[in-house]
Motif scaffolding. Structure first.
Motif, mmCIF file in Angstrom:
data_model
loop_
_atom_site.group_PDB
_atom_site.id
_atom_site.type_symbol
_atom_site.label_atom_id
_atom_site.label_comp_id
_atom_site.label_asym_id
_atom_site.label_seq_id
_atom_site.Cartn_x
_atom_site.Cartn_y
_atom_site.Cartn_z
ATOM 1 N N ALA A 19 -56.616 -3.496 29.035
ATOM 2 C CA ALA A 19 -57.896 -4.047 28.559
ATOM 3 C C ALA A 19 -58.530 -3.136 27.515
ATOM 4 N N ALA A 20 -58.530 -1.819 27.797
ATOM 5 C CA ALA A 20 -59.109 -0.864 26.844
ATOM 6 C C ALA A 20 -58.327 -0.859 25.538
ATOM 7 N N THR A 21 -56.992 -0.949 25.649
ATOM 8 C CA THR A 21 -56.165 -0.934 24.440
ATOM 9 C C THR A 21 -56.359 -2.213 23.628
ATOM 10 N N MET A 22 -56.478 -3.339 24.338
ATOM 11 C CA MET A 22 -56.681 -4.603 23.621
ATOM 12 C C MET A 22 -58.021 -4.582 22.877
ATOM 13 N N GLN A 23 -59.025 -3.968 23.489
ATOM 14 C CA GLN A 23 -60.312 -3.852 22.810
ATOM 15 C C GLN A 23 -60.170 -3.017 21.540
#
Lengths: 201, 201
Positions: free
Chosen positions: A130-134
């Protein structure tokens, strides 16, 4: 995991009432091994894709190299997948030995350890993705209101390879979510509520 | 959730072997209700803190208002917490009615629905918090390599209030993780493996 009940600890010896249960347990056992293998392979692939990703761009006389350490989320992704892969390797070996020998001790404490570890790994990998996709959204589209410019138009090859790594990590996190459900099933059915087992499947 | 087994569906009527089981089930039932209430209250608090957050700064003759829609992760956080709060409200009512009346029908299909919904909400809230924390890191510290400047030194009040919202959402996600474990326990113990219930707790 000794779903077939061979080698279970004293006091938890199951009683079987038909072939349906054996078939179901065998399927779960195979599904777990397959998912853990997929998770291991894609976790390692994600690490390789992210860590080896690099691209140099020249701006006038200044050279700038893009690498995964430029973004903290990618470092977190690599650490999370490293953790996941190391743990999954141990689990694959356990599952394989259990299927091969059929005599691995299976106890509630072990089921609790596996359940807890699976939960932690599942949430850590989901959080990392999730953090990487953001970060990827910022890199791809920028954030005009904050004057954060998009960088993927400058580092196209870097972003494409990174996309492959993130996609692999995404599948790993999905696998871990399913595996955490399987280990919850394996653990909590030891605290069975009734004797009509598998009624209503 | 009818942990006490009152009003369970035909074919899944439990047999009790002592007061320990009743005490344990009552504790789980109370813990579930408390966690869902905490989750509901903090979910609503997170939404209010994030949505009402705003700060105007003047740069020379130009005025700029910071608001949560400037960052997609915050919109995702609000949606995730809205979803979680709506669902949790229904669950709080169900738990309260179940505890008050003690005759709510409890069946495997219902347990599957609650388990699945809890899993989805837990992972969605964890994902939303992870994405928001990544954005918060960029906003607080910037990312020099990508020339994404820090914005919290310009919008201090905005960032502080947002921090409160993210902290509330973080506690909501932790509560949902524990609740998803409780609903997994409630569901999978219906597929009990042995008759020696609660041996080895």
């Amino acid at each position: 995991m000794s779903y077939l009940g061979v080698g279970v600890s004293p006091g938890t010896v199951p009683v079987y009432h038909g072939t349906n249960l054996r078939v179901l347990e065998k399927r779960i056992r195979i599904a777990e091994l397959v998912l853990r293998c997929v998770s291991l392979a894609l976790g390692l692939l994600a690490i390789v894709l992210v860590v080896t990703d690099s691209q140099v761009q020249t701006f006038f006389s200044y050279q700038k190299r893009a690498k995964f350490t430029d973004m903290k989320a990618l470092v977190f992704l690599v650490v999370a997948n490293g953790l996941s892969s190391g743990y999954t390797l141990i689990q694959v070996l356990r599952c394989a030995i259990s299927m091969f020998r059929g005599d691995v001790l299976f106890s509630k404490p072990l089921a609790w350890v596996i359940f807890s570890a699976d939960q932690v790994i599942a949430y850590v990998t989901v959080g990392a993705v999730a953090a990487t996709m953001q970060t990827a959204v910022f890199a791809k589209a920028g954030q005009r209101e904050l004057q954060w410019m998009k960088v993927c138009n400058l580092y196209g090859k870097f972003c494409n390879q990174m996309g492959g790594g993130v996609a692999s990590a995404f599948v790993v996190s999905l696998s871990m979510v399913v595996l955490s459900c399987i280990s919850a099933f394996t653990l909590f059915r030891l605290y069975g509520r009734n004797k009509n087992r598998y009624a209503g499947w």
